[in-house]
Design a protein around this motif. Structure first.
Motif, mmCIF file in Angstrom:
data_model
loop_
_atom_site.group_PDB
_atom_site.id
_atom_site.type_symbol
_atom_site.label_atom_id
_atom_site.label_comp_id
_atom_site.label_asym_id
_atom_site.label_seq_id
_atom_site.Cartn_x
_atom_site.Cartn_y
_atom_site.Cartn_z
ATOM 1 N N GLN A 67 25.467 -36.754 9.322
ATOM 2 C CA GLN A 67 26.534 -35.783 9.038
ATOM 3 C C GLN A 67 25.979 -34.381 8.772
ATOM 4 O OE1 GLN A 67 28.060 -38.569 5.880
ATOM 5 N NE2 GLN A 67 30.049 -37.817 6.685
ATOM 6 N N ILE A 68 24.663 -34.212 8.835
ATOM 7 C CA ILE A 68 24.037 -32.918 8.551
ATOM 8 C C ILE A 68 24.215 -31.974 9.737
ATOM 9 C CG2 ILE A 68 21.828 -31.781 8.134
ATOM 10 C CD1 ILE A 68 20.991 -34.217 6.520
ATOM 11 N N ILE A 69 24.554 -30.713 9.436
ATOM 12 C CA ILE A 69 24.692 -29.638 10.435
ATOM 13 C C ILE A 69 23.721 -28.529 10.071
ATOM 14 C CG2 ILE A 69 26.232 -27.926 11.438
ATOM 15 C CD1 ILE A 69 28.563 -29.772 10.780
ATOM 16 N N TRP A 70 22.850 -28.109 11.029
ATOM 17 C CA TRP A 70 21.901 -27.005 10.830
ATOM 18 C C TRP A 70 22.513 -25.700 11.321
ATOM 19 C CZ3 TRP A 70 17.250 -27.559 8.384
ATOM 20 C CH2 TRP A 70 16.779 -28.849 8.202
ATOM 21 N N LYS A 71 22.259 -24.657 10.526
ATOM 22 C CA LYS A 71 22.777 -23.328 10.894
ATOM 23 C C LYS A 71 21.701 -22.263 10.692
ATOM 24 C CE LYS A 71 27.760 -23.717 10.084
ATOM 25 N NZ LYS A 71 28.913 -23.141 9.342
ATOM 26 N N ILE A 72 21.704 -21.281 11.610
ATOM 27 C CA ILE A 72 20.902 -20.048 11.452
ATOM 28 C C ILE A 72 21.887 -18.937 11.145
ATOM 29 C CG2 ILE A 72 19.330 -18.438 12.546
ATOM 30 C CD1 ILE A 72 18.381 -20.702 14.329
ATOM 31 N N LYS A 73 21.839 -18.436 9.931
ATOM 32 C CA LYS A 73 22.887 -17.534 9.444
ATOM 33 C C LYS A 73 24.212 -18.244 9.600
ATOM 34 C CE LYS A 73 20.631 -13.064 10.043
ATOM 35 N NZ LYS A 73 20.714 -11.714 10.635
ATOM 36 N N ASN A 74 25.131 -17.738 10.423
ATOM 37 C CA ASN A 74 26.434 -18.376 10.605
ATOM 38 C C ASN A 74 26.538 -19.119 11.933
ATOM 39 O OD1 ASN A 74 27.448 -17.429 8.148
ATOM 40 N ND2 ASN A 74 27.936 -15.422 9.085
ATOM 41 N N SER A 75 25.406 -19.211 12.675
ATOM 42 C CA SER A 75 25.425 -19.872 13.986
ATOM 43 C C SER A 75 24.924 -21.311 13.851
ATOM 44 C CB SER A 75 24.545 -19.101 14.979
ATOM 45 O OG SER A 75 25.001 -17.783 15.138
ATOM 46 N N VAL A 76 25.616 -22.207 14.484
ATOM 47 C CA VAL A 76 25.259 -23.628 14.459
ATOM 48 C C VAL A 76 24.150 -23.881 15.455
ATOM 49 C CG1 VAL A 76 26.096 -25.979 14.788
ATOM 50 C CG2 VAL A 76 27.579 -24.249 13.727
ATOM 51 N N VAL A 77 23.094 -24.527 15.008
ATOM 52 C CA VAL A 77 21.996 -24.890 15.901
ATOM 53 C C VAL A 77 22.476 -26.012 16.815
ATOM 54 C CG1 VAL A 77 19.630 -25.760 15.989
ATOM 55 C CG2 VAL A 77 20.328 -24.227 14.143
ATOM 56 N N PRO A 78 22.192 -25.936 18.103
ATOM 57 C CA PRO A 78 22.640 -27.012 19.023
ATOM 58 C C PRO A 78 22.138 -28.381 18.570
ATOM 59 C CG PRO A 78 21.839 -25.125 20.262
ATOM 60 C CD PRO A 78 21.511 -24.859 18.825
ATOM 61 N N LYS A 79 22.980 -29.401 18.710
ATOM 62 C CA LYS A 79 22.654 -30.751 18.239
ATOM 63 C C LYS A 79 21.517 -31.395 19.024
ATOM 64 C CE LYS A 79 27.110 -31.918 16.185
ATOM 65 N NZ LYS A 79 28.199 -32.930 16.118
ATOM 66 N N GLU A 80 21.219 -30.799 20.239
ATOM 67 C CA GLU A 80 20.090 -31.331 20.987
ATOM 68 C C GLU A 80 18.779 -31.138 20.233
ATOM 69 O OE1 GLU A 80 22.367 -29.359 22.133
ATOM 70 O OE2 GLU A 80 23.431 -30.564 23.639
ATOM 71 N N GLN A 81 18.743 -30.152 19.278
ATOM 72 C CA GLN A 81 17.536 -29.908 18.504
ATOM 73 C C GLN A 81 17.484 -30.754 17.220
ATOM 74 O OE1 GLN A 81 17.965 -25.254 19.559
ATOM 75 N NE2 GLN A 81 16.485 -25.667 17.984
ATOM 76 N N TYR A 82 18.565 -31.578 16.949
ATOM 77 C CA TYR A 82 18.569 -32.458 15.768
ATOM 78 C C TYR A 82 17.874 -33.787 16.094
ATOM 79 C CZ TYR A 82 22.531 -29.490 14.227
ATOM 80 O OH TYR A 82 23.337 -28.440 13.898
ATOM 81 N N HIS A 83 17.385 -34.403 14.994
ATOM 82 C CA HIS A 83 16.880 -35.787 15.099
ATOM 83 C C HIS A 83 17.005 -36.430 13.721
ATOM 84 C CE1 HIS A 83 14.640 -39.242 16.505
ATOM 85 N NE2 HIS A 83 13.799 -39.151 15.455
ATOM 86 N N VAL A 84 17.794 -37.511 13.665
ATOM 87 C CA VAL A 84 17.997 -38.228 12.390
ATOM 88 C C VAL A 84 16.891 -39.270 12.255
ATOM 89 C CG1 VAL A 84 19.539 -39.676 11.032
ATOM 90 C CG2 VAL A 84 20.475 -37.838 12.497
ATOM 91 N N ILE A 85 16.116 -39.085 11.237
ATOM 92 C CA ILE A 85 14.999 -40.010 11.006
ATOM 93 C C ILE A 85 15.497 -41.275 10.285
ATOM 94 C CG2 ILE A 85 12.779 -40.293 9.824
ATOM 95 C CD1 ILE A 85 12.283 -37.325 10.293
ATOM 96 N N ASN A 86 16.275 -41.117 9.242
ATOM 97 C CA ASN A 86 16.876 -42.233 8.525
ATOM 98 C C ASN A 86 18.160 -41.740 7.895
ATOM 99 O OD1 ASN A 86 16.060 -40.857 6.174
ATOM 100 N ND2 ASN A 86 14.097 -41.922 6.164
ATOM 101 N N ARG A 87 18.628 -42.556 6.955
ATOM 102 C CA ARG A 87 19.906 -42.227 6.338
ATOM 103 C C ARG A 87 19.841 -40.929 5.553
ATOM 104 N NH1 ARG A 87 22.893 -45.601 1.511
ATOM 105 N NH2 ARG A 87 24.857 -44.419 1.518
ATOM 106 N N THR A 88 18.689 -40.528 5.039
ATOM 107 C CA THR A 88 18.580 -39.370 4.164
ATOM 108 C C THR A 88 17.834 -38.200 4.777
ATOM 109 O OG1 THR A 88 16.554 -40.232 3.155
ATOM 110 C CG2 THR A 88 18.651 -40.832 2.110
#
Length: 920
Positions: A67-88
């Protein structure tokens, strides 16, 4: 159920909000964090960050790392750059930090789609330091014992990060304290300087991303010294005129270093420096003598010093000092020129002019000028000498060739002679293609030399102005020159007349002239245009040319702009030498506006607007209209006069008919009480014996108007208007009688009668006075009544006699012959009358009238004829005798019958008295 989930969400929102506040508010407990914490990154490198949720926060709700969303200032980082390692744990990766900005935040999307901030970090981007380059050091002398070493280097590129520089040095005994720059990052100074030891020096640069250091350099500080310049400089003149002596003090001790020097000098009014050769000043010294200088010339000196072996740096130049060399004889004669004014073929006025020598040429103060004038053959060989203090001399010379020489003298001696040949004529060739134009801020003059050998050129110039005279300035140039700058005070926007004279050994050539401007600007004003003559379709414009002071340059052309109030503007270019121009193809009776512009090489200026109106008619059009009209009018008047003269009788009849004036009637003069006023001496021989009175009255009564024949009626018809006939045969009162007065009179008809009645009444009588009261008049007088009544045709026109012959008696013929000439000039226009019969008459009246008229006419004939005695018994009983005893003699003549309509009505019978009759 739904209310229960809302409670859970609200309960979760509170700690999440608290955790989010923990990022900025610094709360001890947070729901998560990011590693690394506030990293410093190299620009363009890759970067990975982890967002780690706390286990304690997971109990508030169903929270997971996905459920985590990364942002640079007010811009959302594309989800292709996310990676969920575990639940936390959630990881984000950036392959190029150039796109990364601060802050980088980790956010979670809880139930109910509420986004909450978990944590955030500040990201710093920059570059590591580069290696410092070009490290150099110099030792500055501040005083005799104080030195400061300053090292500089090139810091390299900008790193976007704070950077520290340190100047490090070591010598044989160990390291010296570091030197840290103050305010700048490429220079550092230290006063801890030791001579005659070797130092190792380098620069170290460091920031958060790394460290770098420069190359190491080794030197002895004494070899990098920049000493102070010599001071207390003095300049003094030597015994020789071309020498000056310099002296000074050095500011560095000789035990520390030996010096060499560099000396420079210049003439005081020049900016060009000259230097003493370095080998002459390579040894240590405190004085020097400068040679080969110009006499009586002011020079300015300055010097500097450095270590003798050439290591280190030159000092700054010392302060400047000046000195003047001693006087010497002038090195050259003054430039000489002349102007010749010829008053007559054999007499000249020569104005000699020469220029003052330059200070370097005069070699002293000029005290006087010696002038010699030597005449050349065939003139006398006399030599005239003059000594003057000024730079000009005026001489009166005869026409010829002279050699003039001028010498300048100062305290030491005289200059060489300046010689000028004054020839009788300019016999040599002149220069060609003379031009003058601005160049390098000065006025340049160039020419093509003639083929002959030239000794020198003389350039004359003067300022051309309307407000002042042209004052000549001049300069001399070498014979090899083909151009020169004018050396005087040349002003911009002013016109200069420049003349070049070539000089030969024994003569000179004609001068060539041109005009030039150092700088031009638009004219000060435009021409003022006026009209000289205005026609129907053309107008002659005139203007005054601009003065030289108003031109501000060469006027290339004028432009005439003209237009009507509502029309288009027309432009015409005019040569600047003209002062008049004719505008053609204009509209008649039209207002035009005219304006002129003057153009030079730098712009134009307009003059004032002038208006004029073309004429309605062209030249000769008015005359072409008026003259024919006047001629036609005069011709009409002439034709009218001729017509009136030709129809004067008809016009007179209808416009102003003759109205008899009773006051002018001759009948009033027939009274015995009225003396005669007429004396016709030309008729004395007609009746030489005595005067007589002859009255003829005819009254005709016709019993039957039809009994008259046509021929008889013609005898009673009114005569036509024929001048000669009526004058020759009228014998009654209404007619013209022999020797009667031509003056008009008015008949004695009653005023109440109309004009018609008057014209229908005829009275015939001829009255000749027989003397008044037994008095015999001295001349025969005939009076007549100017009656307006017509005569009988039988009496007026004998040619109408039916018998075809002359029916007149011998007495009538006599009267015709003697009276025709006298009555030929009488105007008989007033005898014309119309034949009318006013009313019918009875036959008895017509018979009586005929008898009476026959009797009256017969009486006239009897009285006039030569056989008058035969007629006396016939009328003796008919007429009573007069008081004088004379009885009028009557002779009856033939009478033709006429109709009543054709017979004119006559007056009543007249009563005849002795000597005349009373007016009717």
């Amino acid at each position: 159920m739904s209310s229960g989930w809302n409670w859970v969400i609200n309960a979760l929102y509170i700690p999440l909000g608290i955790c989010s506040l923990g990022v900025s508010g610094g709360l001890v407990q947070s729901c998560g964090y990011i590693i690394p914490e506030s990293p410093v990154l190299t620009l363009g490198s890759s970067f990975t960050a982890l967002c780690i949720l706390n286990e304690s926060c997971l109990d508030f709700g169903n929270i997971h790392a996905n459920q985590i969303i990364w942002k640079i200032k007010n811009s959302v980082v594309p989800k292709e750059q996310y990676h969920v390692i575990n639940r936390t744990v959630s990881r984000v990766t950036f392959s190029d930090t150039s796109t990364l900005a601060t802050p980088l935040t980790c956010n979670i999307l809880a139930d109910g789609q509420i986004e909450q901030n978990i944590y955030g970090i500040a990201v710093t981007l920059g570059l590591p330091p580069e290696k410092p380059e070009n490290l150099t050091c110099i030792v500055h002398q501040k005083s005799k014992r104080e030195y400061i070493m300053t090292c500089t280097w090139n810091p390299g590129r900008h790193t976007f990060l704070p950077i520290d520089f340190h100047l490090k040095s070591e010598w044989a005994l160990g390291a010296l304290p570091d030197c840290k720059p103050q305010g700048v990052n490429n220079s550092c100074s230290t006063d801890d300087v030791q001579f005659f030891v070797n130092l190792e020096v380098w620069v170290e640069a460091k920031n958060a991303l790394g460290m770098a250091e420069s190359e190491h350099i080794d030197f002895d500080p004494v070899d990098i010294v920049k000493p102070l310049p010599p001071h207390k400089l003095l300049v003094s003149s030597a015994e020789q005129p071309a020498f000056l002596k310099l002296s000074w003090e050095n500011q560095i001790r000789e035990v520390e270093m030996e010096l060499k020097f560099n000396i420079r000098y210049r003439i005081s009014d020049s900016s060009d420096w000259m230097e003493i050769p370095p080998e002459d000043t390579a040894s240590p010294r405190t004085s020097f003598t400068v040679q080969s200088l110009k006499p009586y010339t002011e020079y300015v000196f300055s010097l500097r010093c450095m270590k003798k072996d050439g290591k280190g740096y030159w000092s700054d130049w010392s302060e400047e000092k000046s000195g003047v060399t001693s006087e010497a004889k002038p090195s050259k004669g003054p430039p000489l020129w002349r102007k010749i004014t010829s008053h007559s073929p054999n007499s000249w006025t020569v104005h000699l002019m020469w220029q003052e020598l330059n200070r370097s040429e005069a070699n002293g103060k000029i005290l006087r000028y010696d002038v010699t004038v030597k005449a050349k053959p065939p003139l006398s060989r006399r030599l005239d000498k003059y000594s003057v203090n000024s730079t000009n001399l005026t001489l009166n010379l005869t026409n010829g060739t002279y050699e003039v020489a001028v010498t300048a003298h100062n305290r030491i001696g005289g200059s060489p002679r300046s010689v000028l040949l004054i020839p009788a004529s300019n016999s040599k060739a002149s220069v060609k293609d003379l031009k003058a134009f601005p160049k390098d801020g000065m006025l340049w003059v160039e020419w093509t030399p003639p083929n002959s050998n030239i000794t020198k050129y003389v350039i004359e110039w003067c300022l051309v102005s309307d407000s002042s005279d042209c004052i000549t300035e001049w300069q001399q140039e070498l014979g090899t020159s083909q151009g020169a700058f004018l050396k005087g005070d040349i002003k911009p926007f002013k016109c200069y007349l420049i003349t070049v004279h070539p000089l030969y050994n024994n003569s000179q050539g004609n001068g060539q002239s041109t005009k030039a401007y150092l700088q031009q600007k638009p004219p000060a004003k435009g021409p003022t245009v006026q009209t000289k003559k205005v026609g129907k379709a053309e107008a002659v414009l005139i203007w005054k040319p601009l003065t030289v002071d108003e031109q501000n340059g060469f006027i290339r052309y004028y432009t005439i702009l003209y237009k009507t109030i509502s029309g288009n503007e027309t432009a015409v270019n005019v040569d600047p030498s003209k002062t008049e121009y004719t505008l053609s193809s204009l509209s008649s009776d039209t207002l035009y506006m005219v304006q002129m512009k003057a153009y030079n090489d730098n712009g134009s200026t307009s003059g004032p607007v002038f208006t004029f109106t073309t004429q309605k008619f062209g030249k000769g059009e008015i005359e072409a209209i008026v003259v024919p009209v006047c001629l036609a009018f005069l011709l009409t008047i002439l034709l009218a006069v001729l017509f009136c003269f030709n129809k004067r009788d008809l016009i007179k009849k209808h416009i102003w008919p003759n109205v008899p004036d009773p006051s002018k009637s001759n009948i009033a003069q027939w009274s015995p009480q009225t003396p005669t006023k007429h004396n016709f001496s030309s008729k004395d021989q007609m009746y030489p014996e005595r005067s007589f009175t002859d009255v003829s009255v005819v009254e005709i009564e016709v019993d039957d108007k039809k009994s008259f024949s046509e021929q008889d009626l013609k005898a009673f018809s009114v005569p036509k208007k024929e001048k000669n006939t009526s004058e020759g045969h009228s014998s009654g009162i209404g007619g013209s009688s022999c020797m009667s007065s031509p003056r008009q009179s008015v008949s004695d008809s009653d005023e109440s009668e109309s004009t018609q009645n008057t014209s229908s009444t005829v009275q015939y009588s001829t009255v000749v006075l027989n003397g008044y009261r037994d008095q015999i008049p001295s001349a025969q007088v005939f009076s007549r009544s100017e009656s307006t009544q017509p005569l009988l045709d039988a009496e007026e026109k004998p040619e109408d006699n039916p018998g075809g012959g002359d029916s007149a008696t011998p007495q009538q013929q006599y009267f015709k012959q003697n009276c025709s000439q006298a009555e030929s000039n009488i105007d008989v226009s007033h005898f014309e009358r119309a034949k009318q019969v006013t009313s019918p008459v009875n036959e008895e009246d017509l018979v009586g009238l005929a008898q009476l008229q026959i009797s009256g006419h017969s009486s006239q004939l009897c009285a006039s004829g030569p056989e008058k005695n035969k007629c006396e018994p016939t009328l003796a009983g008919a007429l009573p005798p007069s008081s004088e005893g004379h009885i009028p003699r009557l002779e009856t003549m033939g009478l033709h019958t006429a109709t009543v309509d054709e017979i004119p009505q006559s007056y009543m019978p007249q009563t005849v008295r002795q000597g005349g009759y009373m007016p009717q």
